[in-house]
Scaffold this active site. Structure first.
Site, PDB file in Angstrom:
ATOM      1  N   PHE A 423       0.841  -1.189   0.000  1.00 55.50           N
ATOM      2  CA  PHE A 423       0.000   0.000   0.000  1.00 55.50           C
ATOM      3  C   PHE A 423       0.877   1.240   0.000  1.00 55.50           C
ATOM      4  CE2 PHE A 423      -2.313  -3.270   2.233  1.00 55.50           C
ATOM      5  CZ  PHE A 423      -3.617  -3.145   1.792  1.00 55.50           C
ATOM      6  N   ASP A 424       0.416   2.231  -0.705  1.00 58.29           N
ATOM      7  CA  ASP A 424       1.025   3.532  -0.562  1.00 58.29           C
ATOM      8  C   ASP A 424       0.488   4.098   0.760  1.00 58.29           C
ATOM      9  OD1 ASP A 424       2.376   5.874  -1.569  1.00 58.29           O
ATOM     10  OD2 ASP A 424       0.375   6.759  -1.652  1.00 58.29           O
TER      11      ASP A 424
END
Ligand SMILES: Nc1ncnc2c1ncn2[C@@H]1O[C@H](COP(=O)(O)OP(=O)(O)OP(=O)(O)O)[C@@H](O)[C@H]1O
Ligand SMILES: [Zn+2]
Length: 734
Positions: A423-424
């Site tokens: 995930f960013d």
């Protein structure tokens, strides 16, 4: 009815009156309905393919003396992609299901003939006649399809079937011939019926947008076709009606149900944007200000400024992408395609050889031929051919209903097999709206001075961190005049630099100052920052000329749904959940601990994020990357499956991602993964069923244990089972 939609651009028409007249004239044409002609030069209409055709419509428009600029047929590329069995529309005298009715009638003829043939008192020719009629009705679609395939230079199953039926007839076995064609057409008609059901749930998307809108022009309300809406028009949406265009709320408050686009079941409260007049882009708006075409207004009246043309609306884009997705082959499909390429010719060779069996063993040509035909049917890869596309179609249709756009079979299958998910951080796991938490001046510097510098410089930056500093700083300073900064230079992943009041200002992280001074930052500063970072605050150093002025810190909170989403993913067996961020490692650790991220990776440069994905792929085989699709696009592109969140508001995200979560939430991620796994599983089952049936039937037919009838039943049966199995995906729930 076989309704199509057509949009034709013509040169501008001068008068509304003339446009109305055009409408009336065109409306009179047979098979044409719902015509709308705009003065801006757009004609939209519905037309029935059973009664007219496109060139005839265009001809009538040209006869009116109008110059056609462009023609867009909405159904065009969908129709072309329908499978080849579905193209004989000329014969559809009884509607879409003509093939099915023909098959049933053919069956009735065969059964009657079969029963009659047991009575010796009844002339044999009556049964034979019934068989012939049955064969004709059962075989007509097969005949057409086979003919079309042959003209295109393709040998397909229909040809083989027809060949077998003709063979049986030549041998005088009319009963067998009719049975074969009956079962074959029944099987395929049911298969098409089922596939159409799945496809319908996709085309249902097109019906979401209302055809007309109430537009406010010069203080008057008029009803116009949505294609006639201009950018900047103000439309009025009554309570409990559908919103007709993408835009910004300018007046009124109301809860809007966006389930159709984003899959969110809870309505989102909308209220006017304060500066709607200057707002020109949907993607820059907060969710409470923007609305999408096709969503359902709740109890209030809304006025909306149109920001997108009907053909560019999020809904239109979504429809196009879903339709394209349906045609994107999955890895398994490529595999079966390749398999079929070798398989079909080898079946044909085997069948040829079997026809010559009478030369070797003691039987008649008739018997050899008959056996060869049974083997041919038994070995036909019909079920195999449909097993993956049907699952892909159903999977895409189901996910679209949930607000998840899966762009084809590849991402669908790949997502089901990922070993890790990355995930960013900012905006994906966190809200992406940080707030200022600390401003700590050093030595003789005042807090006000520190904030002044920070506000002046960050005012020029468009980084999410900057907005937080400027907003809170200004508030704390109480509206005093702050001299403006100049010459902004954004230093990627480090900070910013600018000139202010004759001095050079730097604001940023340790990396920035280490590179700037060639030395580590002073220990007391480092310690103070570390203390903040351990608590989850992003700390930045403010530096003027040669002097460290102080530290400011901001904090971005995790999205409310993240904890539950990650917990669900963990329960689903995903072991590695990685967070990629340019933010400090300690901040990353602090956030990760709170939300259930297993591998927080901080202080990453943009290229480090790409490398991290590469590494994860090596370790885990395949990895999905979730982000906003804008500044993490390179990492998403490197991942096995790129998943964009909040795609409803962002065209870029919608285009670049393999999978798009339309809502600006992670809620649907477990659903998407679950659905993909299910799809993968169903595809596997389908391969077993279809290949298993072939493996069972081929030896039995070669040995002569079963005849042509049971072979057809087995063959068509497995085809139907495979399709029905795939359609289970339409009802998938997590
Ligand atoms: N305008 C700015 N002002 C001050 N510091 C900044 C600015 N832009 C970047 N930085 C510093 O650089 C660091 C990395 O920034 P970068 O843009 O790479 O990551 P991010 O967007 O904050 O986080 P993520 O990678 O999770 O999206 C920030 O944490 C901050 O310390
Ligand atoms: Zn078949």
């Amino acid at each position: 009815m076989n309704t199509n939609k057509l949009q034709i651009e013509i040169e501008k028409i001068q008068h509304t009156r003339k446009a109305r007249r055009m409408e009336r004239i065109l409306e009179r044409k047979k098979g044409v309905s719902d015509v709308s002609v705009s003065t801006s030069g757009v004609i939209v209409m519905k037309w029935d393919a059973d009664q007219t055709n496109q060139s005839s419509i265009i001809e009538s428009i040209e006869k009116l003396g109008l110059n056609i600029v462009n023609v867009e047929n909405y159904n065009d590329h969908v129709d072309k992609k329908e499978d080849s069995h579905n193209t004989h529309s000329g014969l559809r005298v009884l509607g879409e299901n003509t093939e099915l009715y023909f098959a049933v009638f053919s069956g009735v003829c065969w059964v009657t003939g079969f029963v009659l043939s047991f009575f010796s008192s009844i002339d044999e020719s009556i049964a034979t006649t019934l068989f012939i009629i049955g064969a004709a009705f059962g075989g007509v679609f097969t005949f057409i399809t086979a003919g079309q395939d042959l003209l295109r230079g393709k040998f397909e199953i229909d040809f083989l079937m027809l060949f077998a039926a003709i063979g049986a007839a030549v041998l005088g076995k009319w009963g067998e011939s009719a049975l074969l064609l009956f079962l074959f057409s029944l099987g395929h008609a049911l298969e098409h019926y089922a596939m159409r059901r799945a496809r319908k749930s996709i085309s249902a998307l097109s019906d979401l947008a209302p055809p007309v809108a109430l537009v406010k022009r010069n203080g008057e309300l008029t009803q116009v076709h949505i294609e006639q809406l201009e950018l900047g028009d103000i439309i009025v949406v009554k309570p409990n009606t559908k919103i007709a265009a993408d835009g910004v709320v300018t007046n009124g408050t109301s809860p809007v149900n966006q389930a159709a686009i984003t899959g969110e079941s809870v309505p989102v409260d909308k209220r006017p944007s304060t500066n709607w007049q200057s707002q020109n882009e949907v993607k820059k708006l907060l969710s409470e200000h923007r609305v999408f075409a096709g969503t359902m207004n709740g109890s209030g009246v809304l006025e909306i400024k149109v920001l997108k043309r009907a053909k560019d609306s999020t809904l239109s884009r979504l429809i196009t992408l879903v339709k394209e997705a349906e045609t994107q082959k999955s890895p398994t499909q490529h595999l079966t395609d390749r398999f079929e390429k070798y398989y079909v010719p080898s079946v044909l060779v085997t069948v040829m050889l079997l026809m010559l069996a009478f030369l070797v063993i003691n039987e008649t040509f008739e018997q050899s031929f008959y056996r060869a035909m049974s083997v041919l049917i038994a070995a036909s890869p019909c079920a195999l051919a449909i097993s993956t596309p049907s699952a892909v179609l159903a999977g895409i249709a189901r996910s679209a209903r949930q607000g998840v756009l899966i762009k084809g079979g590849r991402p669908l299958e790949d997502l089901g097999g990922i070993g890790a998910i990355a995930f960013d951080k900012t905006g994906t796991l966190t809200e992406g709206r940080p707030t200022l938490t600390h401003a700590i001046p050093f030595g003789a510097i005042t807090k006000a001075h520190l904030l002044k510098i920070a506000v002046a410089v960050e005012a020029l930056s468009d980084h999410p961190l900057a907005a937080a500093i400027v907003e809170a700083g200004q508030q704390e300073l109480g509206g005093i005049d702050i001299p403006e900064a100049q010459n902004l230079k954004a230093l990627t992943a480090r900070g910013i630099q600018a000139n202010w009041e004759g001095s050079l200002i730097h604001i940023g992280n340790r990396r920035l100052f280490e590179e700037l001074t060639g030395k580590k930052v002073p220990q007391e500063i480092d310690l103070k920052m570390a203390e903040l970072e351990t608590g989850g605050h992003t700390a930045m150093i403010v530096h003027q000329d040669e002097e460290y002025m102080g530290i400011i810190s901001v904090m971005d909170i995790a999205r409310p749904e993240v904890v539950a989403t990650l917990a669900t993913l963990k329960k689903m067996g995903l072991k590695r959940m990685v967070m990629l961020t340019g933010d400090n490692q300690k901040v990353a650790d602090a956030i990760a601990k709170d939300i259930g991220i297993t591998d927080p990776m901080g202080s990453l440069l943009p290229e480090d994020k790409v490398n991290a994905i590469e590494q994860l792929k090596q370790q885990e085989g395949s990895v999905a990357m979730v982000g906003d699709g804008v500044n993490d696009a390179p990492a998403m592109a490197k991942s096995t499956v790129g998943i964009a969140m909040g795609a409803a508001g962002s065209d870029v995200a919608l285009e670049t991602a393999d999978i798009a979560l339309m809502a600006d939430k992670l809620d649907n991620l477990p659903f998407a993964i679950g659905l993909s796994r299910k799809a993968k599983q169903i595809i596997k089952q389908n391969l077993v069923i279809s290949l298993g049936m072939v493996a069972l039937l081929v030896p039995l037919t070669i040995m002569g244990t079963i005849a042509i009838g049971p072979a057809v039943v087995g063959h068509e049966g497995s085809t139907l089972i495979v399709v029905m199995n795939a359609l289970r995906l339409l009802r998938y729930e997590l």
